[in-house]
Design an enzyme around this catalytic site. Structure first.
Site, short mmCIF file in Angstrom:
data_model
loop_
_atom_site.label_atom_id
_atom_site.label_comp_id
_atom_site.label_asym_id
_atom_site.label_seq_id
_atom_site.Cartn_x
_atom_site.Cartn_y
_atom_site.Cartn_z
N ASP A 157 -0.29 -111.37 -6.74
CA ASP A 157 -0.04 -110.40 -7.86
C ASP A 157 -1.62 -109.86 -8.61
O ASP A 157 -1.83 -109.03 -8.73
CB ASP A 157 1.11 -110.58 -8.60
CG ASP A 157 2.45 -110.79 -8.04
OD1 ASP A 157 3.23 -109.79 -7.84
OD2 ASP A 157 2.68 -111.90 -7.56
N GLU A 180 5.37 -104.92 -6.78
CA GLU A 180 5.91 -104.45 -5.64
C GLU A 180 4.91 -103.26 -4.93
O GLU A 180 4.45 -102.48 -5.74
CB GLU A 180 7.41 -103.89 -5.39
CG GLU A 180 8.27 -104.72 -5.95
CD GLU A 180 8.67 -105.97 -4.91
OE1 GLU A 180 8.24 -105.65 -3.69
OE2 GLU A 180 9.06 -107.12 -5.18
N HIS A 222 13.21 -108.10 -3.55
CA HIS A 222 12.03 -107.38 -3.15
C HIS A 222 12.29 -105.83 -4.04
O HIS A 222 11.33 -105.09 -3.89
CB HIS A 222 11.68 -106.92 -1.69
CG HIS A 222 11.40 -107.97 -0.94
ND1 HIS A 222 10.16 -108.74 -1.40
CD2 HIS A 222 11.63 -108.77 0.06
CE1 HIS A 222 9.93 -109.92 -0.58
NE2 HIS A 222 10.72 -109.82 0.36
N ASP A 239 6.10 -109.43 -11.33
CA ASP A 239 6.40 -109.44 -9.87
C ASP A 239 6.11 -108.17 -9.53
O ASP A 239 7.00 -107.26 -9.49
CB ASP A 239 7.71 -110.00 -9.54
CG ASP A 239 7.90 -110.19 -7.95
OD1 ASP A 239 7.07 -111.12 -7.46
OD2 ASP A 239 8.49 -109.60 -7.15
N ASP A 291 13.59 -109.23 -8.94
CA ASP A 291 12.91 -110.48 -8.55
C ASP A 291 12.36 -110.99 -9.62
O ASP A 291 12.14 -112.37 -9.79
CB ASP A 291 11.53 -110.15 -7.66
CG ASP A 291 12.15 -109.98 -6.11
OD1 ASP A 291 13.50 -110.29 -5.86
OD2 ASP A 291 11.35 -109.71 -5.19
#
Length: 336
Positions: free
Chosen positions: A233, A134, A290, A132, A295
């Site tokens: 992603d 960011e 987040h 995941d 996450d």
């Protein structure tokens, strides 16, 4: 859809601003990373908090049944991850106060109860790499959890903060303050972030040490696949970042599993994102939404729940090797 984050999620913010995470906390990363790679031995200690189904006959389209041990409170209270540790830079492993304050076990909150494995079906892959990312402008965080497809155990993790390559220092400072300042981890980001090209170099060493990837064999993953919550992603962000970093897209990013598409086809209901899936499956959120490493752990808990319910986790999207910008989506019913 945006979901409000419970106030309790942020009760630990001030901890990362304390003197326990000073600059003296840092340790240089060896180039070979051999000392930073964690054991592949399964890390199992407590019952899972992931609300895995224990019904004898499961109907995926019906509302989830709450198991008898659902959300049992662990004797060990929740603690935030030491983000210096996840970067391989924690030098306070012998400090009792530090160890009491911060978690140094990435499998915590992801432990599996063996009794919940009775519905799990045979998978086509040996390992799932839950990812995941960011960062909207450039990638800021690259967290991966390695999950055993047969036992659902967390085998290892890889986590790096990523320093943008085409932003001024002033813009980076503003960006990080806005993104990570609210979690109180902006300081650890500044202390540990490295360029994306170096992150991928270290990630490839990590993959190779787990026998998941060999450059000489074409560079694709070996009996493993990335699992993401959405296509963004790997469809969009990694592709963009490779262009920004002036590098070719690595072959191991050519296919992935969008958990939202598998969820739709297995449970016969649509989930817009991680928070919706967790709400519908009655899985409590841990950590901060987040913050990439948190996450990733929550997405892994959804994955574990689905595996325990008998879901077959399959590749959902694949790039054309000759024209990487072209992507084939393999599920007819998918989240668009």
């Amino acid at each position: 859809m945006a979901f409000p984050i419970p106030r309790a999620t942020f009760c630990w913010v001030s901890s990362f601003r304390s003197s326990s995470l000073s600059h003296s906390h840092l340790l240089p990363i060896p180039h070979c990373l051999s000392s930073l790679t964690h054991s592949r031995t399964p890390m199992r200690a407590f019952e899972t908090l992931a609300s895995l189904s224990n019904t004898t006959a499961h109907n995926p389209s019906s509302p989830p049944t709450v198991p008898s041990h659902s959300h049992k409170v662990s004797k060990n209270r929740w603690k935030p991850m030491c983000l210096y540790y996840t970067q391989g830079k924690c030098t306070k492993m012998d400090d009792a106060i530090h160890l009491e304050k911060f978690n140094h076990d990435c499998s915590r909150d992801l432990e599996v109860n063996i009794a919940e494995l009775k519905h799990i079906c045979s998978q086509n892959l040996d390992f799932f790499l839950v990812l995941d990312l960011e960062g909207r402008v450039e990638i800021l965080e690259f967290p991966v959890l390695m999950i055993n497809a047969k036992t659902m155990d967390v085998m290892d993790f890889f986590h790096r903060f990523v320093r943008p390559s085409e932003m001024s220092e002033q813009r980076i400072n503003e960006y990080i303050e806005g993104k990570y300042g609210k979690f109180g981890v902006d300081r650890v980001w500044h202390d540990t972030a490295i360029p994306f090209t170096e992150v991928l170099h270290q990630f490839e060493v990590w993959l190779a040490q787990h026998h998941l990837w060999e450059k000489e064999l074409g560079g694709r993953l070996n009996q493993a696949a990335f699992v993401t919550c959405g296509n963004w992603d790997l469809k969009t962000k990694v592709f963009q970042q490779c262009k920004v970093s002036k590098m070719k897209l690595p072959p191991y990013f050519m296919e992935w599993i969008n958990l939202k598409d598998v969820y739709l086809n297995f449970y016969k209901r649509r989930a817009a994102g991680m928070m919706t899936m967790m709400k519908e499956l009655r899985i409590p959120v841990v950590g901060s939404h987040h913050l990439g490493i948190d996450d990733t752990k929550n997405i892994a808990r959804v994955l574990q729940h689905m595996l325990a319910d008998g879901a077959l986790i399959q590749i959902t999207a694949r790039r054309n090797s000759d024209s990487p910008e072209n992507i084939e989506f393999l599920f007819k019913n998918r989240i668009r």
